[in-house]
Enzyme design. Sequence first.
Site, PDB file in Angstrom:
ATOM      1  N   CYS A   1       3.893  12.180  -2.122  1.00  0.00           N
ATOM      2  CA  CYS A   1       3.411  12.963  -0.972  1.00  0.00           C
ATOM      3  C   CYS A   1       4.589  13.319  -0.077  1.00  0.00           C
ATOM      4  CB  CYS A   1       2.337  12.210  -0.213  1.00  0.00           C
ATOM      5  SG  CYS A   1       2.880  10.629   0.369  1.00  0.00           S
TER       6      CYS A   1
ATOM      7  N   GLU B   1      -4.032   9.477   4.694  1.00  0.00           N
ATOM      8  CA  GLU B   1      -2.647   9.813   4.351  1.00  0.00           C
ATOM      9  C   GLU B   1      -2.740  10.798   3.196  1.00  0.00           C
ATOM     10  OE1 GLU B   1       0.578  10.250   2.735  1.00  0.00           O
ATOM     11  OE2 GLU B   1       0.421   8.203   1.971  1.00  0.00           O
TER      12      GLU B   1
HETATM   13  C1  UN1 Z   1       3.127   8.618  -1.427  1.00  0.00           C
HETATM   14  O1  UN1 Z   1       3.714   9.457  -2.095  1.00  0.00           O
HETATM   15  O2  UN1 Z   1       1.861   8.604  -1.374  1.00  0.00           O
HETATM   16  O3  UN1 Z   1       8.277   7.384   1.523  1.00  0.00           O
HETATM   17  C2  UN1 Z   1       3.797   7.515  -0.696  1.00  0.00           C
HETATM   18  C3  UN1 Z   1       8.044   7.338   0.306  1.00  0.00           C
HETATM   19  C4  UN1 Z   1       7.349   6.117  -0.218  1.00  0.00           C
HETATM   20  C5  UN1 Z   1       5.879   6.279  -0.133  1.00  0.00           C
HETATM   21  C6  UN1 Z   1       5.305   7.531  -0.699  1.00  0.00           C
HETATM   22  N1  UN1 Z   1       7.755   4.984   0.559  1.00  0.00           N
HETATM   23  O4  UN1 Z   1       8.375   8.216  -0.466  1.00  0.00           O
END
Ligand code: UN1
Length: 500
Positions: free
Chosen positions: A288, A254
Amino acid sequence: MPYTDILKACALTAAETAGGSLRVTTPVDGSEIAMVPVHTVADAEAAIARANTAFAAWRKVPAPRRGELVRLLGEELRREKENLGRLVTLECGKILQEGLGEVQEMIDICDFAVGLSRQLYGLTIASERPGHTMRETWHPAGICGIITAFNFPAAPWSWNAALALVCGDPVIAKPSEKTPLTQLAIQKICDRACAAFGADAPEGLIQTLIGEREVGQVLTASKDVAVVSATGSVAMGKAVAADMAQRLGKTILELGGNNAMIVTPSADLEMAVRAIVFSAVGTAGQRCTSLRRLILHADVYDTLVPRLVKVYEGLTIGDPLQKGTLVGPLIDATAATAMTRALETAQAEGGTVHGGAATLADRFPGAAYMAPAIVEMPKQSAIMHTETFAPILYVVKYTDLDDAIALQNAVPQGLSSCIFSTDVRETEHFLSVQGSDCGIANVNIGPSGAEIGGAFGGEKETGGGRESGSDAWRAYMRRQTSTVNYSRSLPLAQGISFEI
Ligand code: UN1
């Protein structure tokens, strides 16, 4: 609350937070909050050996009983939500609401995994041979290594660990060296849940390794670690994937995102503004899933951009532990420099920058507070193809929806995406095979803030892994296909005749 009290409230001891070689600072003011002892390569190898022994025992525990351990973990997390949420905020700098939200995500995935522990279904399949039956069984895969990043020091561990544990896999965490304390606090919570569960939870079932890259590399190198789930940069993911490919181990990756929103003429602009601001400046642009590219129809551009610039000017930037703060600091000075460089590049590529300056240096000289930036771009230039982990929102104009979708899909990353529109033809087109190429495609919702019930992850350089809900659990198990002959003859498949 003094910072030392935040650590103490999470039951962290002096042995864990003092006298070590890993210096941990808080992005809130840059001050040192711990010197954490690190694990050596030999420690990591010993942890894998312990997990191997644990696996032999844990895989025999019935899955619904394994679910009971995760239920107890969820209960501990409910009790510790405030304490752990505050530590998340102290260590990575996201505002307290988001720190608490991260712990809530952990609780949610525990609930999901408890239910899942009674639903690890396989199929039965019609056999072509008389008196035969075929079926699939899902067995635990083995040890699961979980490498996580500074920006979400808690939730991604739990998406992996809660599923892996009910699937029958021991877990070994390797958190970011920037945020080891949250993982140490989580380990404490797990130890309590294991103690409450009793002797069926073997020693070494849930472990944490603190250290730099070489500690993580022990996990990727060891043939005993069946699955490595890694969250972080594309560069890190490529290194993990290369190591794992050497031994054909399983990965769940990820990695980076470069998430866009398309706003069409029929959009509810008030809703769009709220979604844009939360997803672009939440976690100071260090998710992310953060919104990085805004693709606006020419008809809404002149209304929306000035409105956003105004909202940005009014954002409360400051101490993320304080109520009312909306934007906390970046993780460190390197991140602030990367933001400034990206803005300079955007300007050189023809962009007009609103905001984006360093701020609060008088109050927090050791920290990296930056005003979020909006950058009007004449076209989607090179800088817009890269992910800068900072609150920069690039804006471009479109007139034809297919052009907007093509722009959205033109970047190397494929995590999250969304459209704001009240026209069902546009929204369905966006979700169709000709639409978004991302793992997540939302309608009238920003690209961040996913619920745990869906599979989470993305395509292309995002790595292709899926974590969390839906059928993501399968990645933590191995599939066994069995053909059973209950007849008195031995017919061969494909009608082959083989007489001896
Ligand atoms: C991340 O930034 O690695 O959808 C995860 C989202 C959160 C998870 C982000 N539930 O923004």
